[in-house]
Write an enzyme that holds these catalytic residues in place. Structure first.
Site, PDB file in Angstrom:
ATOM      1  N   HIS A 153       0.850  -1.191   0.000  1.00 39.16           N
ATOM      2  CA  HIS A 153       0.000   0.000   0.000  1.00 39.16           C
ATOM      3  C   HIS A 153       0.881   1.234   0.000  1.00 39.16           C
ATOM      4  CE1 HIS A 153       0.741  -1.126   4.212  1.00 39.16           C
ATOM      5  NE2 HIS A 153       0.732   0.171   4.475  1.00 39.16           N
ATOM      6  N   HIS A 177       0.840   5.172   1.096  1.00 36.23           N
ATOM      7  CA  HIS A 177       0.169   6.233   1.847  1.00 36.23           C
ATOM      8  C   HIS A 177       0.237   7.520   1.032  1.00 36.23           C
ATOM      9  CE1 HIS A 177       0.192   4.285   5.942  1.00 36.23           C
ATOM     10  NE2 HIS A 177       1.154   3.578   5.380  1.00 36.23           N
TER      11      HIS A 177
HETATM   12  P1  5GP Z   1       1.691   0.526   7.470  1.00 41.27           P
HETATM   13  O1  5GP Z   1       2.304   0.869   8.787  1.00 41.27           O
HETATM   14  O2  5GP Z   1       1.556  -0.979   7.286  1.00 41.27           O
HETATM   15  O3  5GP Z   1       2.375   1.205   6.317  1.00 41.27           O
HETATM   16  O4  5GP Z   1       0.251   1.170   7.523  1.00 41.27           O
HETATM   17  C1  5GP Z   1      -0.946   0.443   7.586  1.00 41.27           C
HETATM   18  C2  5GP Z   1      -2.067   1.447   7.635  1.00 41.27           C
HETATM   19  O5  5GP Z   1      -3.288   0.761   7.499  1.00 41.27           O
HETATM   20  C3  5GP Z   1      -2.151   2.218   8.969  1.00 41.27           C
HETATM   21  O6  5GP Z   1      -2.001   3.605   8.704  1.00 41.27           O
HETATM   22  C4  5GP Z   1      -3.540   1.868   9.490  1.00 41.27           C
HETATM   23  O7  5GP Z   1      -4.186   2.959  10.091  1.00 41.27           O
HETATM   24  C5  5GP Z   1      -4.270   1.384   8.262  1.00 41.27           C
HETATM   25  N1  5GP Z   1      -5.303   0.403   8.534  1.00 41.27           N
HETATM   26  C6  5GP Z   1      -5.181  -0.719   9.294  1.00 41.27           C
HETATM   27  N2  5GP Z   1      -6.335  -1.401   9.308  1.00 41.27           N
HETATM   28  C7  5GP Z   1      -7.214  -0.702   8.544  1.00 41.27           C
HETATM   29  C8  5GP Z   1      -8.592  -0.920   8.192  1.00 41.27           C
HETATM   30  O8  5GP Z   1      -9.232  -1.895   8.586  1.00 41.27           O
HETATM   31  N3  5GP Z   1      -9.159   0.005   7.385  1.00 41.27           N
HETATM   32  C9  5GP Z   1      -8.480   1.091   6.931  1.00 41.27           C
HETATM   33  N4  5GP Z   1      -9.136   1.931   6.147  1.00 41.27           N
HETATM   34  N5  5GP Z   1      -7.183   1.322   7.234  1.00 41.27           N
HETATM   35  C10 5GP Z   1      -6.561   0.435   8.044  1.00 41.27           C
END
Ligand code: 5GP
Ligand code: ZN
Length: 140
Positions: free
Chosen positions: A101, A103
């Site tokens: 993903h 951001h």
């Molecule tokens: P990472 O740290 O893996 O780059 O970021 C994962 C992101 O996914 C976090 O910013 C978190 O808030 C988001 N996230 C986790 N679970 C969910 C969810 O169920 N729905 C949405 N919309 N975002 C999520």
């Protein structure tokens, strides 16, 4: 293939809700559940790949294309003055959800939030830059 236990695969399959902002055959974008700024979005491939480096180039390009469009909309529609586009690869870099993903984080003011200088503040000295460059170049 999709991954049964992956939270973003569940969002892609419609099994858990998300506030979607974009969808096509390969890519989906939705708002992050924890908004670090208003409009903070995630852009994901619909197929499960664990992270950016493990994603086929053609799919990665489609995800980055949508990330650019979301960033442009943040500026034109939300009035963002800046945008951070970032992706975490593996736990060491802060990745929590192991589905690639990107951001897209609109920035409205030059506040104390995340800045690359936060990492630069920990900058290392005495590194052999030519040796590091040689190793990286061998992998390109
Ligand atoms: P990472 O740290 O893996 O780059 O970021 C994962 C992101 O996914 C976090 O910013 C978190 O808030 C988001 N996230 C986790 N679970 C969910 C969810 O169920 N729905 C949405 N919309 N975002 C999520
Ligand atoms: Zn997944």
């Amino acid at each position: 293939m999709n991954n049964l236990d992956c939270i973003f695969c569940k969002i892609v399959r419609g099994e858990i809700p998300a506030t979607k902002i974009y969808e096509d055959d390969d890519v989906m974008a939705f708002l992050d559940i924890s908004q670090v700024t208003p409009g903070h979005a995630l852009v994901v491939p619909k197929r499960h790949y664990p992270n950016y480096v493990a994603t086929p180039k053609s799919i990665m390009h489609k995800v980055m294309d949508v990330a650019q469009r979301v960033a442009q909309a943040d500026i034109t529609m939300l009035g963002a003055k800046g945008v951070n586009i970032l992706t975490n690869v593996n736990r060491e870099a802060g990745q929590v959800v192991m589905h690639f993903h990107v951001h897209v984080i609109p920035r409205y003011v030059a506040d104390e939030g995340f800045q690359i200088t936060m990492l630069k503040n920990r900058r290392l000295s005495e590194l052999n830059l030519p040796m590091l460059a040689t190793e990286i170049k061998k992998g390109l």
